[in-house]
Enzyme design. Structure first.
Site, PDB file in Angstrom:
ATOM      1  N   ASN A 146       0.738 -10.279  10.190  1.00  0.00           N
ATOM      2  CA  ASN A 146       1.719  -9.590   9.351  1.00  0.00           C
ATOM      3  C   ASN A 146       1.897  -8.126   9.750  1.00  0.00           C
ATOM      4  O   ASN A 146       2.408  -7.321   8.975  1.00  0.00           O
ATOM      5  CB  ASN A 146       1.350  -9.708   7.863  1.00  0.00           C
ATOM      6  CG  ASN A 146      -0.057  -9.213   7.557  1.00  0.00           C
ATOM      7  OD1 ASN A 146      -0.749  -8.683   8.436  1.00  0.00           O
ATOM      8  ND2 ASN A 146      -0.488  -9.387   6.326  1.00  0.00           N
ATOM      9  N   ARG A 284      -4.877   1.587   3.769  1.00  0.00           N
ATOM     10  CA  ARG A 284      -5.772   1.299   2.656  1.00  0.00           C
ATOM     11  C   ARG A 284      -5.787   2.492   1.709  1.00  0.00           C
ATOM     12  O   ARG A 284      -5.804   3.653   2.145  1.00  0.00           O
ATOM     13  CB  ARG A 284      -7.207   0.999   3.149  1.00  0.00           C
ATOM     14  CG  ARG A 284      -7.359  -0.351   3.840  1.00  0.00           C
ATOM     15  CD  ARG A 284      -7.096  -1.515   2.891  1.00  0.00           C
ATOM     16  NE  ARG A 284      -7.251  -2.826   3.519  1.00  0.00           N
ATOM     17  CZ  ARG A 284      -6.250  -3.544   4.029  1.00  0.00           C
ATOM     18  NH1 ARG A 284      -5.014  -3.063   4.007  1.00  0.00           N
ATOM     19  NH2 ARG A 284      -6.472  -4.733   4.552  1.00  0.00           N
ATOM     20  N   GLN A 313      -8.051  -2.918  -5.946  1.00  0.00           N
ATOM     21  CA  GLN A 313      -6.880  -3.755  -6.154  1.00  0.00           C
ATOM     22  C   GLN A 313      -7.282  -5.007  -6.929  1.00  0.00           C
ATOM     23  O   GLN A 313      -8.219  -5.680  -6.501  1.00  0.00           O
ATOM     24  CB  GLN A 313      -6.239  -4.129  -4.814  1.00  0.00           C
ATOM     25  CG  GLN A 313      -5.692  -2.912  -4.089  1.00  0.00           C
ATOM     26  CD  GLN A 313      -4.910  -3.232  -2.817  1.00  0.00           C
ATOM     27  OE1 GLN A 313      -4.100  -2.466  -2.384  1.00  0.00           O
ATOM     28  NE2 GLN A 313      -5.169  -4.372  -2.208  1.00  0.00           N
ATOM     29  N   HIS A 332       0.944  -3.673  -2.976  1.00  0.00           N
ATOM     30  CA  HIS A 332       0.447  -4.257  -1.720  1.00  0.00           C
ATOM     31  C   HIS A 332       1.209  -5.535  -1.355  1.00  0.00           C
ATOM     32  O   HIS A 332       0.634  -6.618  -1.241  1.00  0.00           O
ATOM     33  CB  HIS A 332      -1.051  -4.534  -1.765  1.00  0.00           C
ATOM     34  CG  HIS A 332      -1.658  -4.530  -0.386  1.00  0.00           C
ATOM     35  ND1 HIS A 332      -3.011  -4.435  -0.153  1.00  0.00           N
ATOM     36  CD2 HIS A 332      -1.092  -4.624   0.843  1.00  0.00           C
ATOM     37  CE1 HIS A 332      -3.245  -4.465   1.153  1.00  0.00           C
ATOM     38  NE2 HIS A 332      -2.080  -4.587   1.772  1.00  0.00           N
TER      39      HIS A 332
END
Length: 399
Positions: A146, A284, A313, A332
Site C-alpha cells: 500500500n 506514525r 490507535q 489512518h
C-alpha cells in the site's frame, strides 16, 4: 494451527451490498519491478471490503479447509479484550497498522505458542521488535502493498492543506458563500519547497507525484538516493532533518517508527522549521510530539498539520489532535483503500502459504527472522520497542 486476526469494525450500516466500482485496475508490478503478492488462491472479489471483521482478509475458507482455526476480533484493547484471551495459545497473529493490536513485551510473554506476527500492510512498530527477537518470533509485513496508496494520500493532504480545502468545503456544507473566509489561508503549491523525511518507497513516490506541481524537492534519508534519481527529480539532499526543515514550506514524514525516530518532531525540531510551514505525517503518530504539534498550530509556527496516523490507535476521544486548529486528520485510512486491501490480503495469504509449506517468505517481507532484524527490517528499523504507552488505546469509546 490457531491464527488470531485483529481487524477493524464493520461499517456502521453493515457490509456493503454493492460497491462504487465494479472492478479494479490491473497492475502486475510495483515501480521497482517487484511483483505484486502472488498467492496460489483467492476467496474474494478484488475491490471488496476485506480489512474489517466481516471481511476476514478473505482467509477463512483457505485456513479452515486446511485444518486451521481462525479467530477474528475487533476487541484488542484493555483488560479482558478478546485478542488477549486468544493470544495465549495462538500460533500466528495478524494485525493491521490502521487498527493495531499492540504486541507488547507483556503480551508476547503470555503467547507461548506464537511463531509469527504478520502485519497486513506495512509498518510493524506495533510489535515490540526487541521482544520478538528475544523470543524468536518472526515478524513479517506485506512490503510495498500500500505504499503507492499512501503516497497518493500524501499528495491529497499537501494540496488540501495548502489550498485550505477543508475550510472551503465546510463553508459550503454550512450553507455559506463566504469567499474571503474561504481563501484567507489558501495558497498555491507551485514554487514551494517540499521535503520528505525518508525517501524510501513512499517518500520517493510522493516526491515523484509532486514534481508536476513545479515545486522544489528536498529529502533526508539514511541511504542517499542514486545520482540519476536526484538528477531526474532535481532533488536536494540534506545530511540532517534539521537542515531540510529550515528551508521547506511543507515537510512530509515517511520514516518508520523505532526508538531513533520516536518524538523526532518535538518543540525543538518544530522551532527550526520555517514559520508557517505545514507538516504531513502518514508515517506514525509517535514520530511527532502530540502537544508540540498542537502548540505550534495554535501559535502559528505551523500553518497546518495533516496526519493520517495517531498514537495510540484508535486515538482516545480527548486526543488533542482531534480538536486542534488547522488540522486535516484522517483515521489512518491512507493505506487501506479498497485497492490496497486487495494487495495486502493477497500478501498475507502468500505469507501463510509459504509458512505452512515450509517455503521461504520473500526477503522483502521480513522484519524479524530467527531472532534478528532481517530483510526490510534490517534496512529500516533499529532494535528496541516503540509500543510504550499503547495501553491508552483503551480510552477510545465508540460514539
Amino acid at each position: 494451527m490457531k491464527i488470531l486476526c485483529v481487524l477493524y469494525d464493520d461499517p456502521k450500516g453493515g457490509m456493503p451490498k454493492s460497491y462504487a466500482l465494479s472492478e479494479l485496475p490491473k497492475i502486475e508490478k510495483y515501480p521497482d519491478g517487484m511483483t505484486l503478492p502472488s498467492p496460489k488462491g483467492r476467496d474474494y472479489t478484488p475491490g471488496q471490503l476485506l480489512g474489517c471483521v466481516s471481511g476476514e482478509l478473505g482467509l477463512r475458507k483457505f485456513l479452515e479447509s486446511n485444518g486451521h482455526e481462525l479467530v477474528v476480533t475487533n476487541s484488542k484493547d484493555g483488560d479482558g479484550c478478546e485478542a488477549d484471551k486468544h493470544i495465549v495459545d495462538a500460533d500466528i497473529v495478524i494485525s493491521q497498522p490502521f487498527f493495531p493490536y499492540y504486541l507488547t513485551k507483556e503480551r508476547i510473554a503470555k503467547a507461548k505458542n506464537l511463531k509469527m506476527a504478520i502485519t497486513a500492510g506495512i509498518g510493524s512498530d506495533h510489535v515490540d521488535l526487541q521482544a520478538a527477537m528475544d523470543n524468536k518470533i518472526d515478524v513479517v509485513e506485506v512490503t510495498y502493498c500500500n505504499s503507492r496508496s499512501v503516497a497518493e494520500h500524501i499528495v491529497m493532504m499537501i494540496v488540501s492543506m495548502v489550498r485550505d480545502y477543508h475550510n472551503q468545503h465546510r463553508i459550503v456544507n454550512e450553507g455559506g458563500w463566504n469567499i474571503a473566509d474561504a481563501v484567507q489561508r489558501s495558497y498555491d503549491v507551485e514554487g514551494m519547497h517540499i521535503g520528505t523525511v525518508a525517501a524510501g518507497r513512499i517518500g520517493l513516490d510522493a516526491l515523484r507525484k509532486m514534481k508536476p506541481f513545479d515545486v522544489h524537492l528536498h529529502y533526508f534519508d539514511r541511504h542517499k538516493l542514486p545520482d540519476s534519481v536526484e538528477k531526474e527529480l532535481n532533488l536536494t539532499f540534506h545530511e540532517s532533518v534539521e537542515s531540510m526543515v529550515k528551508v521547506c514550506d511543507v515537510v512530509t514524514i515517511n520514516c518508520p517508527l523505532h526508538p531513533e525516530t520516536e518524538n523526532l518532531f518535538d518543540d525543538a525540531m518544530i522551532s527550526k522549521m520555517k514559520k508557517g510551514a505545514y507538516i504531513v505525517n502518514t508515517a506514525r503518530g509517535k514520530i511527532c510530539n502530540r502537544d508540540a504539534i498542537a502548540k505550534a498550530l495554535k501559535s502559528g509556527q505551523l500553518s497546518g498539520y495533516a496526519g493520517d496516523v495517531w498514537f495510540p490507535q484508535p486515538a482516545p476521544n480527548d486526543h488533542v489532535w482531534r480538536t486542534m486548529p488547522h488540522h486535516g486528520m484522517t483515521p489512518h485510512t491512507s493505506g487501506t483503500s479498497l485497492t490496497a486491501q486487495s494487495r495486502y490480503a493477497d500478501g498475507v495469504r502468500e505469507i501463510l502459504e509459504c509458512f505452512f509449506e515450509g517455503k521461504e517468505i520473500r526477503n522483502q517481507y521480513l522484519i524479524v527472522k530467527d531472532g534478528q532484524l532481517a530483510g526490510m527490517g534490517a534496512h529500516s528499523y533499529s532494535k528496541g520497542s516503540a509500543t510504550g504507552g499503547s495501553e491508552e488505546a483503551a480510552k477510545y469509546k465508540k460514539k
